[in-house]
Write an enzyme that holds these catalytic residues in place. Structure first.
Site, mmCIF file in Angstrom:
data_model
loop_
_atom_site.group_PDB
_atom_site.id
_atom_site.type_symbol
_atom_site.label_atom_id
_atom_site.label_comp_id
_atom_site.label_asym_id
_atom_site.label_seq_id
_atom_site.Cartn_x
_atom_site.Cartn_y
_atom_site.Cartn_z
ATOM 1 N N CYS A 81 5.667 5.343 8.998
ATOM 2 C CA CYS A 81 6.335 4.618 7.899
ATOM 3 C C CYS A 81 7.784 5.009 7.657
ATOM 4 O O CYS A 81 8.660 4.147 7.690
ATOM 5 C CB CYS A 81 5.541 4.798 6.616
ATOM 6 S SG CYS A 81 4.006 3.894 6.636
ATOM 7 N N GLU B 66 0.859 -1.200 0.000
ATOM 8 C CA GLU B 66 0.000 0.000 0.000
ATOM 9 C C GLU B 66 0.884 1.234 0.000
ATOM 10 O O GLU B 66 1.990 1.200 0.523
ATOM 11 C CB GLU B 66 -0.955 -0.020 1.201
ATOM 12 C CG GLU B 66 -0.288 -0.117 2.576
ATOM 13 C CD GLU B 66 0.247 1.196 3.104
ATOM 14 O OE1 GLU B 66 -0.206 2.242 2.634
ATOM 15 O OE2 GLU B 66 1.145 1.157 3.968
HETATM 16 C C1 UDX Z 1 4.082 7.788 3.903
HETATM 17 C C2 UDX Z 1 4.109 7.585 2.382
HETATM 18 O O1 UDX Z 1 3.927 8.841 1.729
HETATM 19 C C3 UDX Z 1 3.044 6.589 1.958
HETATM 20 O O2 UDX Z 1 3.119 6.348 0.557
HETATM 21 C C4 UDX Z 1 3.304 5.276 2.730
HETATM 22 O O3 UDX Z 1 2.443 4.273 2.365
HETATM 23 C C5 UDX Z 1 3.242 5.541 4.223
HETATM 24 O O4 UDX Z 1 4.221 6.532 4.557
HETATM 25 P P1 UDX Z 1 2.654 9.179 5.676
HETATM 26 O O5 UDX Z 1 3.635 8.679 6.697
HETATM 27 O O6 UDX Z 1 1.210 9.086 5.979
HETATM 28 O O7 UDX Z 1 2.862 8.404 4.268
HETATM 29 O O8 UDX Z 1 2.974 10.703 5.434
HETATM 30 P P2 UDX Z 1 3.645 11.639 4.321
HETATM 31 O O9 UDX Z 1 2.617 12.562 3.798
HETATM 32 O O10 UDX Z 1 4.393 10.864 3.336
HETATM 33 O O11 UDX Z 1 4.649 12.480 5.243
HETATM 34 C C6 UDX Z 1 5.685 11.855 6.011
HETATM 35 C C7 UDX Z 1 6.522 12.897 6.717
HETATM 36 O O12 UDX Z 1 7.249 13.693 5.795
HETATM 37 C C8 UDX Z 1 5.706 13.889 7.555
HETATM 38 O O13 UDX Z 1 6.397 14.147 8.742
HETATM 39 C C9 UDX Z 1 5.647 15.127 6.678
HETATM 40 O O14 UDX Z 1 5.448 16.308 7.407
HETATM 41 C C10 UDX Z 1 7.012 15.074 6.029
HETATM 42 N N1 UDX Z 1 7.093 15.796 4.739
HETATM 43 C C11 UDX Z 1 6.408 15.354 3.667
HETATM 44 C C12 UDX Z 1 7.918 16.907 4.636
HETATM 45 O O15 UDX Z 1 8.562 17.315 5.618
HETATM 46 N N2 UDX Z 1 8.032 17.528 3.444
HETATM 47 C C13 UDX Z 1 7.377 17.123 2.335
HETATM 48 O O16 UDX Z 1 7.536 17.748 1.271
HETATM 49 C C14 UDX Z 1 6.519 16.006 2.434
#
Ligand code: UDX
Length: 432
Positions: A263, A151
């Site tokens: 994740c 996923e």
């Molecule tokens: C992630 C993956 O995106 C998803 O595909 C996987 O299945 C599960 O892990 P998630 O952990 O829900 O999803 O959050 P995501 O939106 O990816 O953000 C992860 C972290 O990165 C957060 O702390 C977010 O704030 C940070 N982030 C994200 C940034 O600091 N900058 C960005 O440009 C994007």
């Protein structure tokens, strides 16, 4: 199709409900009877926008059911998704697969006709091989096929990500299983999702490599942001300039606090651990983990600078404490490092989060939850915008407090410096 989702955590519940909404008959199984009873009453154990409505709708029309009876649910289904947790092993960095293997053992007792057994949980390369071994102890290999179908759902956006995925990855060497699964996902493929059928091991690794790459992209821009702060450049200009190169792309180039969540921190560690097992050095990902672990220290140091290194008795407000917006998830949120450290140094902290009070801060000295933004910022010396909730994006700070002005440290670069300075507040952001 009759589907069974084992594990009603984030992945199992969201995928199960969405599959039901696409017209399948789905049973979501969990050994936690309280959770199953709650779900039957329409109560959702996690915070995910839109999920509650979909559960209610599909439970009412009987396409979705909940059960604690794994064996019966497996017997009645054609496709079984394993969606249980694969947390980091205590005191280690590899994934703890005990829940996966326990479920596989239980499934092996209930194979009464051809079943497709799918790992949707994030599992290290060769886990599918192990599951196959467990199942074939009691069953003829012709009676089942073990497939990897990772996923890629983001918390807070999970339903949209499920319905409009960039790609559906099926890791299977079995033609029959591949055909059935392509058919299962056909409503999403016809809406534009790419479909990739590959080997099972490749699908397992695609998940880890994707998360490690996204974590690398974020860490990369965070380090560039550090350089921007020293050179008077806006990191946003750099993100735009880099993102316009189609080979790079603009997404996941937003500088901010350390990445967190369930994740990225877990999967980057686990892929290193897998690589170690196969005597391969993933030095880039190792540096990413290190850099991200150090990120909170860098941001804390900026807070000390902003407060002229006088933290004791300073009133600091955190707006948002979860690792990102639209979730109540605190796992590996950088606030878990920053708030305890500031509290230790004698700061008086209040926080407001749209998902409410957090048990993680209960035992800390001088850390108080407030139930509104207005209450949280009263009397503050410094307001830190930690999470990019929409609730914080159009605030009129001037109207929030009468008289006393505070300093704002916007860790998500929501505001423009000019807009805030015009209201008479001192403003700091990331990478500028
Ligand atoms: C992630 C993956 O995106 C998803 O595909 C996987 O299945 C599960 O892990 P998630 O952990 O829900 O999803 O959050 P995501 O939106 O990816 O953000 C992860 C972290 O990165 C957060 O702390 C977010 O704030 C940070 N982030 C994200 C940034 O600091 N900058 C960005 O440009 C994007």
């Amino acid at each position: 199709m009759k589907l069974c989702m084992i594990g009603t955590g984030y992945v199992g519940l969201v995928s199960g409900v969405c599959f039901a909404d696409l017209g399948n008959e789905v049973t979501c199984v969990d050994k936690d009877i309280n959770k199953i009873n709650l779900l039957k009453r329409g109560k959702i154990p996690i915070y995910e926008p839109g999920l509650s409505e979909l559960v209610t709708k599909n439970y009412k029309n009987k396409r979705l059911n909940f059960s604690t009876d794994l064996k019966k649910s497996v017997k009645e289904s054609d496709i079984i998704f394993i969606c249980v947790g694969t947390p980091t092993k205590k005191g280690g960095s590899s994934a703890d697969l005990s829940q996966i293997f326990n479920v596989a053992k239980e499934i092996s007792l209930s194979i009464n006709k051809f079943k497709i057994i799918i790992t949707k949980s994030t599992v290290p390369v060769t886990t599918g091989d192990e599951i196959e071994k467990i199942l074939s102890k009691r069953n003829n290999r012709k009676k089942f096929s073990v497939v990897s179908n990772p996923e890629f759902l983001r918390e807070g956006e999970a339903i949209r990500d499920f319905i409009y995925p960039d790609r559906v990855v099926i890791g299977s060497n079995n033609k029959k299983a591949g055909k059935i699964l392509k058919n299962l996902y056909s409503p999403l493929i016809s809406k534009g999702a790419s479909y990739l059928q590959t080997s099972r091991r490749a699908a397992e690794l695609i998940k880890y490599a994707s998360n490690a790459f996204l974590a690398t992209k974020i860490t990369f821009i965070n380090e560039i942001a550090n350089l921007c702060e020293k050179t008077g450049i806006s990191v946003e200009d750099i993100s735009i300039g880099m993102g316009l190169d189609k080979r790079i792309g603009s997404r996941f180039l937003r500088a901010g606090p350390a990445y967190g969540g369930s994740c990225f921190p877990k999967d980057t560690k686990a892929i290193i651990s897998t690589a170690d097992k196969f005597k391969t050095n993933l030095s880039v990902i190792k540096s990413v983990i290190k850099s991200n672990e150090n990120r909170s220290k860098i941001l804390l140091d900026r807070i000390y600078q902003i407060l002229n290194r006088k933290v004791k008795n300073k009133k600091i407000t955190f707006l948002g404490v979860t690792f990102k917006a639209n979730t109540d998830d605190m796992r590996d949120s950088s606030s878990l490092k920053m708030i305890p450290s500031l509290s230790k140094k004698g700061a008086i902290i209040t926080y407001y989060d749209p998902t409410g009070h957090k048990k993680e801060f209960v035992k800390l000295k001088n850390v108080t939850n407030k139930t509104s933004i207005r209450e949280a910022v009263q009397g503050a010396d410094l307001v830190i915008i930690h999470t990019e909730w929409n609730d914080f994006k159009s605030l009129n700070f001037k109207n929030l407090v009468k008289g006393k002005k505070f300093t704002i440290y916007d860790m998500r670069n929501i505001y423009s410096s000019k807009k805030i300075s015009d209201q008479g507040f001192k403003y700091y952001s990331v990478g500028k």
